[in-house]
Design a protein around this motif. Structure first.
Motif, PDB file in Angstrom:
ATOM      1  N   THR A  84     -46.143 -71.285  94.477  1.00  0.00           N
ATOM      2  CA  THR A  84     -45.046 -70.381  94.112  1.00  0.00           C
ATOM      3  C   THR A  84     -43.920 -71.138  93.425  1.00  0.00           C
ATOM      4  O   THR A  84     -43.357 -70.672  92.425  1.00  0.00           O
ATOM      5  N   ALA A  85     -43.568 -72.310  93.976  1.00  0.00           N
ATOM      6  CA  ALA A  85     -42.497 -73.116  93.380  1.00  0.00           C
ATOM      7  C   ALA A  85     -42.852 -73.539  91.960  1.00  0.00           C
ATOM      8  O   ALA A  85     -41.995 -73.516  91.059  1.00  0.00           O
ATOM      9  N   ILE A  86     -44.106 -73.926  91.737  1.00  0.00           N
ATOM     10  CA  ILE A  86     -44.548 -74.307  90.390  1.00  0.00           C
ATOM     11  C   ILE A  86     -44.449 -73.110  89.442  1.00  0.00           C
ATOM     12  O   ILE A  86     -44.011 -73.231  88.296  1.00  0.00           O
ATOM     13  N   GLY A  87     -44.844 -71.926  89.934  1.00  0.00           N
ATOM     14  CA  GLY A  87     -44.750 -70.711  89.112  1.00  0.00           C
ATOM     15  C   GLY A  87     -43.315 -70.368  88.760  1.00  0.00           C
ATOM     16  O   GLY A  87     -43.017 -70.039  87.606  1.00  0.00           O
ATOM     17  N   ILE A  88     -42.417 -70.462  89.748  1.00  0.00           N
ATOM     18  CA  ILE A  88     -40.996 -70.174  89.491  1.00  0.00           C
ATOM     19  C   ILE A  88     -40.412 -71.198  88.523  1.00  0.00           C
ATOM     20  O   ILE A  88     -39.647 -70.852  87.615  1.00  0.00           O
ATOM     21  N   HIS A  89     -40.788 -72.473  88.700  1.00  0.00           N
ATOM     22  CA  HIS A  89     -40.256 -73.528  87.840  1.00  0.00           C
ATOM     23  C   HIS A  89     -40.671 -73.325  86.378  1.00  0.00           C
ATOM     24  O   HIS A  89     -39.893 -73.607  85.460  1.00  0.00           O
ATOM     25  N   ASN A  90     -41.887 -72.850  86.173  1.00  0.00           N
ATOM     26  CA  ASN A  90     -42.403 -72.686  84.814  1.00  0.00           C
ATOM     27  C   ASN A  90     -41.936 -71.394  84.139  1.00  0.00           C
ATOM     28  O   ASN A  90     -42.229 -71.186  82.956  1.00  0.00           O
ATOM     29  N   MET A  91     -41.244 -70.535  84.890  1.00  0.00           N
ATOM     30  CA  MET A  91     -40.710 -69.308  84.294  1.00  0.00           C
ATOM     31  C   MET A  91     -39.543 -69.636  83.368  1.00  0.00           C
ATOM     32  O   MET A  91     -38.805 -70.603  83.595  1.00  0.00           O
ATOM     33  N   LYS A  92     -39.380 -68.834  82.346  1.00  0.00           N
ATOM     34  CA  LYS A  92     -38.239 -69.016  81.460  1.00  0.00           C
ATOM     35  C   LYS A  92     -36.957 -68.594  82.168  1.00  0.00           C
ATOM     36  O   LYS A  92     -36.957 -67.671  82.987  1.00  0.00           O
ATOM     37  N   ALA A  95     -32.974 -63.350  84.011  1.00  0.00           N
ATOM     38  CA  ALA A  95     -32.666 -62.514  85.169  1.00  0.00           C
ATOM     39  C   ALA A  95     -33.820 -62.479  86.169  1.00  0.00           C
ATOM     40  O   ALA A  95     -33.598 -62.461  87.382  1.00  0.00           O
ATOM     41  N   GLN A  96     -35.057 -62.480  85.660  1.00  0.00           N
ATOM     42  CA  GLN A  96     -36.218 -62.395  86.543  1.00  0.00           C
ATOM     43  C   GLN A  96     -36.329 -63.632  87.434  1.00  0.00           C
ATOM     44  O   GLN A  96     -36.607 -63.526  88.634  1.00  0.00           O
ATOM     45  N   LYS A  97     -36.098 -64.807  86.838  1.00  0.00           N
ATOM     46  CA  LYS A  97     -36.171 -66.048  87.610  1.00  0.00           C
ATOM     47  C   LYS A  97     -35.050 -66.097  88.652  1.00  0.00           C
ATOM     48  O   LYS A  97     -35.277 -66.483  89.812  1.00  0.00           O
ATOM     49  N   LYS A  98     -33.844 -65.695  88.277  1.00  0.00           N
ATOM     50  CA  LYS A  98     -32.731 -65.672  89.216  1.00  0.00           C
ATOM     51  C   LYS A  98     -32.988 -64.692  90.356  1.00  0.00           C
ATOM     52  O   LYS A  98     -32.646 -64.965  91.514  1.00  0.00           O
ATOM     53  N   ASN A 102     -33.124 -65.618  94.304  1.00  0.00           N
ATOM     54  CA  ASN A 102     -32.250 -64.941  95.266  1.00  0.00           C
ATOM     55  C   ASN A 102     -33.053 -64.280  96.370  1.00  0.00           C
ATOM     56  O   ASN A 102     -32.644 -64.279  97.541  1.00  0.00           O
ATOM     57  N   ILE A 103     -34.207 -63.716  96.021  1.00  0.00           N
ATOM     58  CA  ILE A 103     -35.088 -63.120  97.037  1.00  0.00           C
ATOM     59  C   ILE A 103     -35.587 -64.201  97.994  1.00  0.00           C
ATOM     60  O   ILE A 103     -35.710 -63.977  99.203  1.00  0.00           O
ATOM     61  N   ASN A 104     -35.862 -65.389  97.438  1.00  0.00           N
ATOM     62  CA  ASN A 104     -36.335 -66.498  98.267  1.00  0.00           C
ATOM     63  C   ASN A 104     -35.252 -66.972  99.243  1.00  0.00           C
ATOM     64  O   ASN A 104     -35.569 -67.452 100.340  1.00  0.00           O
ATOM     65  N   TYR A 105     -33.975 -66.838  98.846  1.00  0.00           N
ATOM     66  CA  TYR A 105     -32.879 -67.264  99.721  1.00  0.00           C
ATOM     67  C   TYR A 105     -32.684 -66.316 100.906  1.00  0.00           C
ATOM     68  O   TYR A 105     -32.152 -66.728 101.945  1.00  0.00           O
ATOM     69  N   LEU A 106     -33.094 -65.056 100.755  1.00  0.00           N
ATOM     70  CA  LEU A 106     -32.815 -64.040 101.776  1.00  0.00           C
ATOM     71  C   LEU A 106     -33.342 -64.412 103.165  1.00  0.00           C
ATOM     72  O   LEU A 106     -32.596 -64.332 104.145  1.00  0.00           O
TER      73      LEU A 106
END
Length: 266
Positions: A84-92, A95-98, A102-106
């Motif tokens: 998941t972290a690799i997928g998030i890191h590779n996202m541009k 707003a979608q990445k942010k 933020n969902i991960n911080y919840l």
């Protein structure tokens, strides 16, 4: 004179902090050798509580469940969290990445009791029987964000376009992931695994709301004992767990130091 005073204050502050942190643990360790069941008085030195610990089926079953769930939850959450972290890191960036971050911080910011009740309500809604599986799924759920947050900083430290260069040279995406990315972020993966393992062993609230009949871990077992009085065997078990964790930390730090020295010598 000012520098000496400032240095003394800093050292005194650190000593006070360590006293507050470790005095309860040292007291617990000392009374694990107390011949009396009461922690109010010292009746002499003994090892009998360590012998009785391994003969107590209730504590041993709770310890087995605790370790088994912690290991399984840590492995699964580390694998899923790293991907998941690799997928998030590779996202541009956008707003979608942010939103995903933020969902991960919840779950991290959310009180445990809210997470526990929410998971309990979900299992009731999908008519899932409470027991080992529900507790395991719950531990995976609250461990995942910590793994992601441990791996993401290491991914940000990677040289740019490393993966693209490997792909241009003929490496498959899986080969690039296995041979290039993972070796460079393994310290973050290991930290995430340790964090997930620690959180799983330490958890009480979420486990309490998502467990079923016949399935209990150490935190729940100790909570139920508190109403009748904590057994001295728990002091012995806590001492063993503390020493095991301390030894593991010393081994890990020694390996990291030796690895750093090898790099410097090279």
């Amino acid at each position: 004179m000012v520098n000496k005073l400032e240095s003394f204050i800093k050292r005194f502050y650190l000593i006070v902090i360590f006293i507050f942190l470790y005095t309860p643990i040292i007291t617990l360790m000392i009374f694990s050798f107390n011949d009396s069941k009461s922690m109010a008085k010292w009746n002499g030195f003994t090892f009998k509580w360590y012998g009785q610990l391994f003969q107590d089926d209730t504590i041993m079953r709770a310890l087995y469940n605790t370790l088994f769930i912690a290991i399984l939850a840590s492995i699964i959450s580390t694998i899923v969290g790293t991907i998941t972290a690799i997928g998030i890191h590779n996202m541009k960036k956008g707003a979608q990445k942010k939103l995903l971050l933020n969902i991960n911080y919840l779950p991290v910011l959310n009180p445990d009791i809210v997470t526990g009740i929410a998971l309990m309500s979900l299992f009731i809604f999908i008519k899932m029987d409470f027991g080992f599986i529900t507790m395991l799924l719950s531990h995976i759920t609250f461990s995942l964000p910590y793994v992601i947050l441990s791996v993401l900083p290491k991914l940000k430290q990677l040289p740019q376009n490393t993966t693209e260069a490997a792909l241009d040279l003929g490496a498959t995406p899986f080969y690039a992931l296995r041979k290039i990315i993972i070796p460079q972020i393994k310290s973050g993966i290991f930290s995430g695994f340790l964090m997930a393992f620690t959180m799983s062993i330490d958890d009480f609230v979420i486990s309490f709301f998502t467990t079923g009949a016949g399935v209990t871990n150490l935190s729940i077992e100790i909570y139920s004992m508190a109403k009748r009085g904590i057994k001295p065997e728990i002091n012995a078990l806590s001492t063993i767990m503390f020493l095991v964790v301390l030894i593991l930390l010393l081994i890990v730090n020694r390996k990291q130091s030796s690895g750093g020295n090898k790099i410097e010598n090279f």
